[in-house]
Design a protein around this motif. Structure first.
Motif, mmCIF file in Angstrom:
data_model
loop_
_atom_site.group_PDB
_atom_site.id
_atom_site.type_symbol
_atom_site.label_atom_id
_atom_site.label_comp_id
_atom_site.label_asym_id
_atom_site.label_seq_id
_atom_site.Cartn_x
_atom_site.Cartn_y
_atom_site.Cartn_z
ATOM 1 N N ILE A 189 54.535 35.362 44.528
ATOM 2 C CA ILE A 189 53.228 35.837 44.075
ATOM 3 C C ILE A 189 52.149 35.714 45.165
ATOM 4 C CG2 ILE A 189 51.340 35.234 42.472
ATOM 5 C CD1 ILE A 189 53.574 34.913 40.329
ATOM 6 N N GLY A 190 52.119 34.596 45.888
ATOM 7 C CA GLY A 190 51.133 34.407 46.968
ATOM 8 C C GLY A 190 51.288 35.428 48.081
ATOM 9 N N GLU A 191 52.534 35.730 48.433
ATOM 10 C CA GLU A 191 52.793 36.712 49.503
ATOM 11 C C GLU A 191 52.430 38.131 49.056
ATOM 12 O OE1 GLU A 191 53.736 36.021 52.648
ATOM 13 O OE2 GLU A 191 53.531 33.913 52.059
ATOM 14 N N VAL A 192 52.672 38.427 47.792
ATOM 15 C CA VAL A 192 52.294 39.738 47.242
ATOM 16 C C VAL A 192 50.783 39.916 47.345
ATOM 17 C CG1 VAL A 192 52.143 41.098 45.088
ATOM 18 C CG2 VAL A 192 54.291 39.977 45.714
ATOM 19 N N PHE A 193 50.054 38.862 46.988
ATOM 20 C CA PHE A 193 48.584 38.897 47.069
ATOM 21 C C PHE A 193 48.116 39.190 48.499
ATOM 22 C CE2 PHE A 193 44.502 36.822 47.843
ATOM 23 C CZ PHE A 193 43.730 37.303 46.798
ATOM 24 N N LYS A 194 48.732 38.480 49.470
ATOM 25 C CA LYS A 194 48.349 38.674 50.890
ATOM 26 C C LYS A 194 48.659 40.098 51.347
ATOM 27 C CE LYS A 194 49.134 33.876 52.216
ATOM 28 N NZ LYS A 194 50.112 32.970 52.846
ATOM 29 N N ALA A 195 49.832 40.604 50.945
ATOM 30 C CA ALA A 195 50.241 41.955 51.362
ATOM 31 C C ALA A 195 49.286 43.009 50.804
ATOM 32 C CB ALA A 195 51.671 42.229 50.908
ATOM 33 N N SER A 197 46.190 42.492 49.875
ATOM 34 C CA SER A 197 44.850 42.273 50.448
ATOM 35 C C SER A 197 44.664 42.955 51.800
ATOM 36 C CB SER A 197 44.583 40.765 50.608
ATOM 37 O OG SER A 197 44.646 40.131 49.360
ATOM 38 N N THR A 198 45.763 43.195 52.528
ATOM 39 C CA THR A 198 45.630 43.840 53.841
ATOM 40 C C THR A 198 45.094 45.266 53.718
ATOM 41 O OG1 THR A 198 47.910 44.667 53.771
ATOM 42 C CG2 THR A 198 47.555 42.506 54.807
ATOM 43 N N GLY A 199 45.341 45.892 52.553
ATOM 44 C CA GLY A 199 44.859 47.257 52.332
ATOM 45 C C GLY A 199 45.669 48.321 53.058
ATOM 46 N N GLN A 200 46.833 47.925 53.590
ATOM 47 C CA GLN A 200 47.634 48.878 54.368
ATOM 48 C C GLN A 200 48.769 49.511 53.547
ATOM 49 O OE1 GLN A 200 48.839 46.487 57.668
ATOM 50 N NE2 GLN A 200 46.825 46.526 58.641
ATOM 51 N N ILE A 201 48.899 49.096 52.302
ATOM 52 C CA ILE A 201 49.985 49.619 51.459
ATOM 53 C C ILE A 201 49.451 50.798 50.653
ATOM 54 C CG2 ILE A 201 51.599 49.057 49.599
ATOM 55 C CD1 ILE A 201 51.287 46.099 50.545
ATOM 56 N N LYS A 202 50.275 51.824 50.472
ATOM 57 C CA LYS A 202 49.845 53.017 49.725
ATOM 58 C C LYS A 202 49.441 52.620 48.297
ATOM 59 C CE LYS A 202 51.353 57.209 50.019
ATOM 60 N NZ LYS A 202 52.221 58.407 49.998
ATOM 61 N N VAL A 262 46.194 38.127 38.149
ATOM 62 C CA VAL A 262 45.111 37.450 38.869
ATOM 63 C C VAL A 262 45.612 36.859 40.184
ATOM 64 C CG1 VAL A 262 43.380 35.617 38.757
ATOM 65 C CG2 VAL A 262 43.880 36.987 36.726
ATOM 66 N N GLU A 263 46.644 36.034 40.111
ATOM 67 C CA GLU A 263 47.130 35.389 41.339
ATOM 68 C C GLU A 263 47.852 36.373 42.258
ATOM 69 O OE1 GLU A 263 47.685 30.711 40.558
ATOM 70 O OE2 GLU A 263 49.449 31.894 40.120
ATOM 71 N N GLY A 264 48.543 37.346 41.679
ATOM 72 C CA GLY A 264 49.330 38.257 42.501
ATOM 73 C C GLY A 264 48.633 39.547 42.877
ATOM 74 N N MET A 265 47.843 40.105 41.933
ATOM 75 C CA MET A 265 47.316 41.455 42.162
ATOM 76 C C MET A 265 45.821 41.564 41.916
ATOM 77 S SD MET A 265 50.447 43.769 40.716
ATOM 78 C CE MET A 265 51.045 42.759 39.382
ATOM 79 N N LEU A 266 45.074 40.520 42.276
ATOM 80 C CA LEU A 266 43.619 40.550 42.098
ATOM 81 C C LEU A 266 42.941 41.676 42.891
ATOM 82 C CD1 LEU A 266 41.597 38.989 40.372
ATOM 83 C CD2 LEU A 266 41.044 37.597 42.365
ATOM 84 N N PRO A 267 43.428 42.026 44.100
ATOM 85 C CA PRO A 267 42.800 43.162 44.804
ATOM 86 C C PRO A 267 42.906 44.488 44.044
ATOM 87 C CG PRO A 267 44.107 41.861 46.331
ATOM 88 C CD PRO A 267 44.426 41.355 44.963
ATOM 89 N N LEU A 268 43.851 44.560 43.085
ATOM 90 C CA LEU A 268 43.998 45.785 42.277
ATOM 91 C C LEU A 268 43.263 45.658 40.944
ATOM 92 C CD1 LEU A 268 47.836 46.413 42.754
ATOM 93 C CD2 LEU A 268 45.977 47.543 43.972
#
Length: 494
Positions: A189-195, A197-202, A262-268
């Motif tokens: 979950i933490g790594e998904v959040f970081k990935a 957050s980079t904003g580089q994924i479609k 929340v922990e995994g996909m808060l940027p979404l």
């Protein structure tokens, strides 16, 4: 295996070992009411709850087994409450199960422990597959519990419906997780959040996966349009099992919503908050309107559950406003407080239904409660407290739960959220009608039967304590609210 990893799953190890031990010991128990099995199960549940409370008061966040599991205050308190909820459920369920030949073996107790283990794993999962593993353990135990009365056609039909729809929901969740794994390259979950957050994924790929994850979560919470199983399973399952499905698992459903969204996909958040908003509006509308038409108490409470879960979603969707997370702690802690208070009230309301049921008589129609106050003022009082709390009438805990969610919506300052709060209040007013109708039947209708209501000392004690807590936490909600707020703040910091 390091020491910290063992500490994080210590309660789960105790629960697993004791569940297996109790299953074996039960083979040698001759008592028709399964006395030794019952006492061992209670001792296990109370011990595990005590350990979790000690962990939670330490206010530490520990990660174990290479970040597969997390032990933080939110997880520890939810697991403590889940263990206590399961203990109360089994206290209420035992006399009912004994009258219906459901205690020929100790399956009710061992499956209850295994479903609690699934709940624990879901709450502590910090990895998509661990959460899914816990979910499957819980649902497989629940399918077996619903079908525990093998000679009852209605229960068997309910189990089949639950199994088919549950498998579909698990598929949704798993498909959504696989899409997000494909996009981010990680299941943690933490790594998904970081990935993310980079904003580089479609964005389209992430949202496609997110839709399926939200659909799977919506099924577990039982919100519209994934609510079809709730009325049928609540109605068809033995009442003891209905309480097992409708009580502690709601805490796990809330936990995985927090973990994944929340922990995994808060940027979404912008995307999933819109989805939750639609689900919440539909749940409040359909849940409350459908409940009015019900004459069966269990079906009425099932539709009431759908509406109540709509409120939990309102708390979850008001955490991120215009990209800032200043109100996140307030919003998520209000949703946690709502879930805990809902479970507490559900335990007592189904406890009364179980208490009134006799051999060959289910006591699940609203008319079966007629004149309950003349037969047993104490139990009528506890049921009235539950119904008033579910309706959100002060000074009961349900009022503060609704108020905290509404405050979180209004505090956002967004016109849309304020409109949602007004809509939720209107739906609560509609909901008050069907709760108060049951109170009217208990206090003003003539009793159908003159039989007095009797119960064992353990049932009377737990039911009285349960009813008292609904009242006390309504008058003094500060402690539980602060506990939820601290747990959520600590979770958001890590």
């Amino acid at each position: 295996m390091d020491k910290i990893s063992l500490i994080t799953v210590y309660p789960e190890i105790i629960l697993l070992v004791m569940a297996c031990a109790i299953a074996l010991i039960d083979l040698f128990v001759r008592s028709p009411r399964r006395g030794p099995t019952y006492l061992l199960t209670m001792a296990t549940l109370l011990s595990v709850a005590a350990i979790q409370a000690v962990y939670a008061s330490g206010n530490q966040t520990l990660y174990g087994f290479g970040n597969l599991v997390v032990s933080d205050p939110m997880a520890n308190w939810l697991k403590c409450f889940a263990a206590l909820a399961m203990a109360a459920t089994l206290v209420y369920a035992r006399p009912y199960a004994a009258d219906r030949d459901m205690l020929r073996g100790g399956e009710l107790f061992t499956l209850g422990l295994f479903s609690l283990l699934g709940i624990f794993i879901m709450i502590s999962g910090n990895h998509f597959l661990v959460i899914y593993l816990g979910l499957e353990l819980l649902t497989l135990s629940s399918y077996a519990l619903v079908a525990l009365r093998r000679d009852n056609a209605v229960a068997t039909e309910a189990a089949m419906k639950y199994f088919v729809l549950g498998a579909l929901a698990s598929g949704f969740l798993l498909y959504g997780m696989s899409m997000i794994y494909g996009a981010t390259g990680s299941l943690e979950i933490g790594e998904v959040f970081k990935a993310i957050s980079t904003g580089q994924i479609k964005h389209q790929v992430l949202v496609f996966g997110l839709v399926f994850v939200v659909a799977g979560l919506a099924f577990k919470l039982g919100v519209v349009p994934f609510h079809m199983w709730i009325p049928d399973v609540y109605h068809g399952a033995p009442t003891a099992v209905t309480l097992m499905i409708g009580g502690a698992p709601k805490l796990a459903a809330f936990a995985i919503a927090i973990r994944l969204l929340v922990e995994g996909m808060l940027p979404l958040a912008f995307d999933w908050q819109q989805m939750l908003g639609i689900l919440a509006i539909a749940s409040l509308l359909i849940g409350n309107l459908a409940a009015i038409a019900q004459t069966n108490l269990k079906r009425m409470l099932a539709y009431s559950t759908i509406a109540q879960m709509g409120f939990v979603l309102l708390g979850l969707l008001s955490g991120v406003v215009n990209g800032n997370t200043l109100s996140a702690a307030n919003a998520y802690s209000s949703a946690m407080f709502y879930t805990v208070s809902y479970v507490l009230t559900t335990l007592a309301s189904f406890g009364i239904i179980l208490l009134l049921a006799r051999d060959g008589f289910e006591s699940e129609e609203i008319s079966d409660l007629a004149g309950l106050n003349q037969r047993s003022p104490l139990y009528a009082g506890v049921m009235a407290v539950c119904l008033f709390s579910l309706a959100g009438i002060p000074p009961l805990v349900g009022f503060h739960a609704k108020l905290s969610v509404l405050q979180a919506l209004v505090a956002s300052g967004q016109a849309t959220y304020i409109a949602l709060a007004v809509f939720a209040v209107m739906m609560s007013l509609i909901g008050a009608f069907y709760y108060l109708r049951v109170v009217k039947v208990m206090y003003f209708d003539d009793p159908v039967t003159a039989t007095t209501v009797s119960a064992g000392l353990d049932v009377r004690a737990v039911l009285s304590l349960n009813g008292a807590l609904i009242l006390v936490l309504g008058i003094l909600p500060g402690g539980l609210m602060a506990l939820c707020a601290q747990a959520i703040v600590k979770m958001l910091q890590t």
